[in-house]
Enzyme design. Structure first.
Site, PDB file in Angstrom:
ATOM      1  N   LYS A   1      -7.513  -1.046   3.075  1.00 48.14           N
ATOM      2  CA  LYS A   1      -8.481  -1.940   2.405  1.00 48.14           C
ATOM      3  C   LYS A   1      -7.997  -3.389   2.400  1.00 48.14           C
ATOM      4  CE  LYS A   1      -8.870   0.421  -1.500  1.00 48.14           C
ATOM      5  NZ  LYS A   1      -8.192   1.721  -1.407  1.00 48.14           N
TER       6      LYS A   1
ATOM      7  N   LYS B   1       0.253   0.533 -17.527  1.00 46.58           N
ATOM      8  CA  LYS B   1      -0.071   1.384 -16.374  1.00 46.58           C
ATOM      9  C   LYS B   1      -0.274   2.792 -16.915  1.00 46.58           C
ATOM     10  CE  LYS B   1      -0.295   1.158 -11.778  1.00 46.58           C
ATOM     11  NZ  LYS B   1      -0.746   0.068 -10.923  1.00 46.58           N
TER      12      LYS B   1
HETATM   13  P1  NAD Z   1      -4.956   1.635   1.583  1.00 42.30           P
HETATM   14  O1  NAD Z   1      -4.572   3.028   1.239  1.00 42.30           O
HETATM   15  O2  NAD Z   1      -6.399   1.285   1.697  1.00 42.30           O
HETATM   16  O3  NAD Z   1      -4.265   1.190   2.965  1.00 42.30           O
HETATM   17  C1  NAD Z   1      -2.937   1.496   3.289  1.00 42.30           C
HETATM   18  C2  NAD Z   1      -2.905   1.680   4.796  1.00 42.30           C
HETATM   19  O4  NAD Z   1      -1.546   1.810   5.185  1.00 42.30           O
HETATM   20  C3  NAD Z   1      -3.638   2.920   5.272  1.00 42.30           C
HETATM   21  O5  NAD Z   1      -4.540   2.586   6.317  1.00 42.30           O
HETATM   22  C4  NAD Z   1      -2.513   3.841   5.760  1.00 42.30           C
HETATM   23  O6  NAD Z   1      -2.905   4.667   6.825  1.00 42.30           O
HETATM   24  C5  NAD Z   1      -1.478   2.836   6.176  1.00 42.30           C
HETATM   25  N1  NAD Z   1      -0.114   3.324   6.231  1.00 42.30           N
HETATM   26  C6  NAD Z   1       0.487   4.295   5.477  1.00 42.30           C
HETATM   27  N2  NAD Z   1       1.763   4.459   5.851  1.00 42.30           N
HETATM   28  C7  NAD Z   1       1.995   3.582   6.845  1.00 42.30           C
HETATM   29  C8  NAD Z   1       3.121   3.258   7.624  1.00 42.30           C
HETATM   30  N3  NAD Z   1       4.288   3.897   7.463  1.00 42.30           N
HETATM   31  N4  NAD Z   1       3.010   2.297   8.561  1.00 42.30           N
HETATM   32  C9  NAD Z   1       1.841   1.639   8.746  1.00 42.30           C
HETATM   33  N5  NAD Z   1       0.720   1.906   8.037  1.00 42.30           N
HETATM   34  C10 NAD Z   1       0.799   2.860   7.103  1.00 42.30           C
HETATM   35  O7  NAD Z   1      -4.226   0.713   0.495  1.00 42.30           O
HETATM   36  P2  NAD Z   1      -4.544  -0.793   0.122  1.00 42.30           P
HETATM   37  O8  NAD Z   1      -5.399  -0.813  -1.081  1.00 42.30           O
HETATM   38  O9  NAD Z   1      -4.958  -1.545   1.336  1.00 42.30           O
HETATM   39  O10 NAD Z   1      -3.098  -1.279  -0.355  1.00 42.30           O
HETATM   40  C11 NAD Z   1      -2.070  -1.582   0.571  1.00 42.30           C
HETATM   41  C12 NAD Z   1      -0.800  -1.960  -0.176  1.00 42.30           C
HETATM   42  O11 NAD Z   1      -1.042  -3.083  -1.017  1.00 42.30           O
HETATM   43  C13 NAD Z   1      -0.254  -0.864  -1.109  1.00 42.30           C
HETATM   44  O12 NAD Z   1       1.145  -0.967  -1.156  1.00 42.30           O
HETATM   45  C14 NAD Z   1      -0.824  -1.255  -2.469  1.00 42.30           C
HETATM   46  O13 NAD Z   1      -0.033  -0.747  -3.533  1.00 42.30           O
HETATM   47  C15 NAD Z   1      -0.727  -2.754  -2.370  1.00 42.30           C
HETATM   48  N6  NAD Z   1      -1.660  -3.457  -3.261  1.00 42.30           N
HETATM   49  C16 NAD Z   1      -2.990  -3.242  -3.137  1.00 42.30           C
HETATM   50  C17 NAD Z   1      -3.879  -3.917  -3.985  1.00 42.30           C
HETATM   51  C18 NAD Z   1      -5.370  -3.736  -3.870  1.00 42.30           C
HETATM   52  O14 NAD Z   1      -6.117  -4.537  -4.442  1.00 42.30           O
HETATM   53  N7  NAD Z   1      -5.855  -2.732  -3.147  1.00 42.30           N
HETATM   54  C19 NAD Z   1      -3.381  -4.816  -4.938  1.00 42.30           C
HETATM   55  C20 NAD Z   1      -1.995  -5.021  -5.020  1.00 42.30           C
HETATM   56  C21 NAD Z   1      -1.145  -4.335  -4.176  1.00 42.30           C
END
Ligand code: NAD
Length: 370
Positions: A188, A85
């Site tokens: 996303k 990382k």
């Molecule tokens: P993102 O930033 O696109 O979406 C996160 C969403 O959560 C946003 O719409 C935000 O407004 C909302 N949010 C923030 N705080 C909140 C709360 N307290 N209550 C409800 N909603 C809230 O991120 P993402 O890429 O969709 O990732 C989401 C999660 O999945 C993260 O924890 C990320 O680390 C994990 N993750 C993502 C991926 C990936 O491929 N994008 C892979 C593995 C893990």
């Protein structure tokens, strides 16, 4: 950083790490840290987080925590990738420049393939494309450049497959029709997961602190219900799916859960290791986060198929579907050992690393084995 001269190797965060590289390029203001936890299974693969850490010690602790997590995620997912990382210290909105990203890419290149980067919080696909101009050791570049693109759709598909294994364990069949799933965080990954759930005829409730994110989902799926973000975990439902922040399952929230299972994409869902047992005591089945959310890295790893074959989305998504089997194995192992699914996932990961390490002690040529 509050690390005394001579004590950096004994620093708690970096202990047990193969390598932690500090990268500094004064003209662009680049300060980056690349952490390689383990490369037993393959090059350290993991995204670059661009974040305004308050202190450098905080940045070291975060990059090491995240890199260690990648070792386990890759190992349990059957990937030949190690744990790595990186973080760039600073505010991406003000510090990002072409020079800074390219300077960072040169440092990645200098590691000679021991570290493969990808997108993470604060970095974008455009950054990955720019990194690609200086080094081949980057994944998740645009599909037009031969990369696998945004990993989020694959992550969502992986969570959907994990939910099949959860449904099978709880209700005897991998079927979500009529089941009520609460998705907290419809960014996303969460939004793409809602698409899959609606297609599977599940009943869906969503929550997000962003009204825009909620409106976008409701516009696509008018039948979806909405709840306040701080109430989402307490909604009576079949599955609570955290897809926003970490540490949502804690001493405070677990007694309020009214679901049969938790399965979502958010990283580090358990606030502490003890929360795994708290979930069992509360009668909630937990699909460990790093097992359920591995779809993105499984997709990315397909860019470097051992056969040398170019990235193929169908092949990658078929492999992501294997997450259902990994979740099943985790539940089986937890039952057999009388432990929590989170601990069972750790054990499966550690056993695979040990098994591969032992195989690699066999010399196959005159060159040193890894
Ligand atoms: P993102 O930033 O696109 O979406 C996160 C969403 O959560 C946003 O719409 C935000 O407004 C909302 N949010 C923030 N705080 C909140 C709360 N307290 N209550 C409800 N909603 C809230 O991120 P993402 O890429 O969709 O990732 C989401 C999660 O999945 C993260 O924890 C990320 O680390 C994990 N993750 C993502 C991926 C990936 O491929 N994008 C892979 C593995 C893990």
């Amino acid at each position: 950083m509050a690390i005394e001269a001579g004590s950096v190797f004994a620093h708690a965060a970096v202990e047990g790490f193969e390598q932690v590289a500090f990268c500094h390029h004064e003209p662009t203001g680049l300060k980056a840290i690349i952490a390689l936890h383990s490369t037993v299974l393959g090059p350290g693969l993991g995204g670059t987080r661009f974040w305004p850490y308050a202190t450098e010690a905080e940045a070291v602790a975060d990059v090491c925590r995240l890199a260690r997590g990648m070792t386990y995620k890759h190992a349990v997912s059957g990937l030949d990738a190690g744990g790595g990382k990186a973080v760039i210290v600073g505010d991406p909105r003000t510090l990002r420049s072409e020079g800074l990203i390219r300077a960072y890419a040169r440092f990645i290149d200098g590691l000679g393939g021991r570290y493969l980067t990808a997108e993470d919080v604060g970095t974008t696909q455009a950054d990955m494309d720019l990194i690609r101009t200086e080094t081949p050791y980057v994944t998740g570049a645009s599909e037009s450049l031969g990369g696998s693109g945004d990993p989020s759709p694959a992550t969502a598909w992986g969570v959907r497959c994990a939910l099949d294994a959860v449904a099978e364990r709880l209700w005897g069949a991998p079927d979500l029709a009529g089941r009520h799933v609460v998705v907290s965080g419809v960014g996303k990954v969460g939004a793409a997961l809602v698409d899959h759930l609606v297609e599977a005829d599940a009943r869906v409730t969503v929550a997000d602190i962003s009204e825009r994110a909620v409106l976008a989902v409701v516009a696509r799926h008018p039948g979806v219900a909405v709840v306040e973000p701080d109430k989402a975990h307490a909604v009576e439902c079949d599955v609570f799916s955290p897809c926003a922040l970490g540490a949502v399952l804690s001493e405070a929230t677990i007694p309020e859960l009214a679901c049969a299972a938790v399965c979502g994409s958010a990283n580090n869902q358990l606030a502490t290791a003890a929360d795994g047992q708290r979930l069992i005591d509360h009668g909630v089945l937990y699909a460990p986060d790093y097992v359920a959310n591995a779809g993105g890295v499984i997709n990315i790893a397909e860019e470097r198929h051992p056969s040398g074959a170019p990235y193929d989305r169908d092949r990658a998504w078929a492999r992501v579907a294997g997450i259902a089997d990994t979740v099943r194995s985790t539940f089986d192992r937890a039952e057999a050992d009388g432990t929590t699914p989170a601990e069972a996932a750790d054990r499966l990961a550690e056993e695979r690393i040990e098994a591969v390490a032992s195989v690699r002690r066999i010399r196959t040529s005159n060159r040193e084995t890894p």
